[in-house]
Design an enzyme around this catalytic site. Structure first.
Site, PDB file in Angstrom:
ATOM      1  N   CYS A 115       0.779  -1.274  -0.059  1.00  0.00           N
ATOM      2  CA  CYS A 115      -0.200  -0.019   0.019  1.00  0.00           C
ATOM      3  C   CYS A 115       0.820   1.404   0.088  1.00  0.00           C
ATOM      4  O   CYS A 115       0.503   2.522  -0.432  1.00  0.00           O
ATOM      5  CB  CYS A 115      -0.950  -0.076   1.271  1.00  0.00           C
ATOM      6  N   HIS A 260      -4.148   6.552   1.265  1.00  0.00           N
ATOM      7  CA  HIS A 260      -4.191   5.359   0.377  1.00  0.00           C
ATOM      8  C   HIS A 260      -5.471   4.956   0.804  1.00  0.00           C
ATOM      9  O   HIS A 260      -6.229   5.052   1.860  1.00  0.00           O
ATOM     10  CB  HIS A 260      -3.388   4.186   1.338  1.00  0.00           C
ATOM     11  N   ASN A 290     -10.017  -1.008  -3.046  1.00  0.00           N
ATOM     12  CA  ASN A 290      -8.481  -0.838  -2.545  1.00  0.00           C
ATOM     13  C   ASN A 290      -7.580  -1.423  -3.889  1.00  0.00           C
ATOM     14  O   ASN A 290      -7.590  -2.873  -3.887  1.00  0.00           O
ATOM     15  CB  ASN A 290      -8.255  -1.515  -1.121  1.00  0.00           C
TER      16      ASN A 290
END
Ligand code: UT7
Length: 333
Positions: A115, A260, A290
């Site tokens: 991430c 993020h 995501n």
């Protein structure tokens, strides 16, 4: 000859055309549109179709970033490729993109910081450009999650979250005064490696994966969601503060913050804790899920396309994820 600062000169992103809704996932496993929206904010995500790897997704994103930077592929002299879902075990996806771009011989570095991959990548590009070793570095974050998820109820906590996509940025010498990457703060703590990970195949196992492992689902990502959530909402404000201090600017000076896109609740928690006005936060997890290393460049590029990132704007990127790793950077656009 080195230069004082590097800057983002152009960005692009690409998501595959196939859209998968929460309702479609609810037909495959015991979940619901309501649960997914309430717990994560996600409404839909994009999945690749057929044999498409991260380098394939990265190529159109990279081409757009290069065009928007006002240069050609021949001006790119470094590739930094962030992904947790490389096309192959080896070689890395950076060299695949280098060949697809038609830039024989230039170095390609793959990084595995999940991430936070894009911010780690930016910091590497920033150092190479500032040192005068590279003139124009291409930084990529790209993921294909959909071929590695458990589409049964067993994997529902992880599977509903992730999507496929790619984002890219060209990093080079600033074009106007004051423009540039002002600071980068990077961290990791491997004692939490198994809180969010994919166990198999792994080089420590003989053989690296067995039929029994596949049966158990050891090749699917596994996450202790609450632990990750708890660390994310404390580490993200702390690392943002560290990057702000190192850049010599205040939280109030920021025009736009791109977190993020892990979970809308995490972004809202960070926003609330720091009392950041909602219009300064960029959230697009609703449409893409995501996308790990791709999430920040996709969100930043989309915000720029929407006119939310204006010349001179002070931008913060901040991420937390597997590793654990966490990172933040402050950029004058
Ligand atoms: O980008 C990488 C970093 N990742 C993250 O930052 C993710 C951080 N964590 C999260 O976003 C959240 O923890 C999740 C979205 C993964 C889960 O949300 P949660 O509110 O923490 O739920 P939970 O894991 O505590 O589970 C609550 C309940 C459980 O049922 P019981 O035990 O209460 O009966 C789960 O089995 O929800 C159940 N559940 C689901 N139900 C329907 C878990 N996943 C699902 C699902 N659909 N997809």
């Amino acid at each position: 000859m080195g230069i004082e600062r590097s800057a983002i000169l152009g960005m692009g992103f690409y998501v595959p055309p196939k859209v998968v809704t929460n309702e479609e996932l609810a037909r495959l496993m015991d979940t619901s549109d309501e649960w997914i929206r309430e717990r994560t904010g996600i409404v839909e995500r994009h999945y690749i179709e057929g044999e498409v790897g991260v380098a394939d997704l990265a190529l159109p994103a990279a081409k757009k970033a290069i065009e928007r930077a006002g240069i050609t592929k021949d001006d790119i002299d470094l590739i930094v490729f962030g992904t947790l879902s490389p096309d192959y075990e080896f070689p890395g996806s950076g060299v695949l993109l280098q060949a697809m771009l038609g830039r024989p011989g230039i170095p390609a570095i793959d990084i595995r910081q999940q991430c936070t991959g894009f911010i780690y990548g930016l910091s590497i590009a920033d150092l190479y450009v500032r040192a005068g070793i590279a003139r124009n570095a291409l930084v990529v974050g790209a993921e294909v999650h959909s071929t590695g998820l458990d589409f049964t109820t067993r994997g529902r906590d992880v599977t509903v979250i992730f999507g496929d996509g790619a984002g890219a940025a060209v990093v080079g010498a600033p074009r106007v005064a004051d423009q540039g990457i002002l600071s980068c703060a990077l961290h990791s703590d491997g004692s939490y490696a198994k809180e969010l990970w994919c166990d198999k195949p792994g080089s420590r196992y003989h053989p690296r994966i067995t039929a029994a492992d596949l049966e158990r689902g050891d090749h699917f990502p596994a996450m202790k969601g609450r632990t990750v959530f708890k660390h994310a909402v404390t580490k993200m404000p702390a690392v943002l503060d560290e990057a702000l201090k190192s850049a010599g600017v205040a939280l109030q000076d920021l025009d736009i913050i791109v977190p993020h896109q892990a979970n809308l609740r995490i972004s809202e928690f960070v926003q609330g804790a720091l009392k950041i006005p909602a219009e300064k936060m960029v959230n697009n997890i609703q449409r893409y899920g995501n996308t790990t290393a791709a999430s920040i460049p996709i969100a930043l590029c989309e915000a720029w396309e929407e006119g939310r990132v204006k010349p001179g704007a002070l931008v913060a990127l901040v991420a937390f994820g597997a590793g654990f790793t966490w990172a933040s950077t402050i950029i004058r656009w």
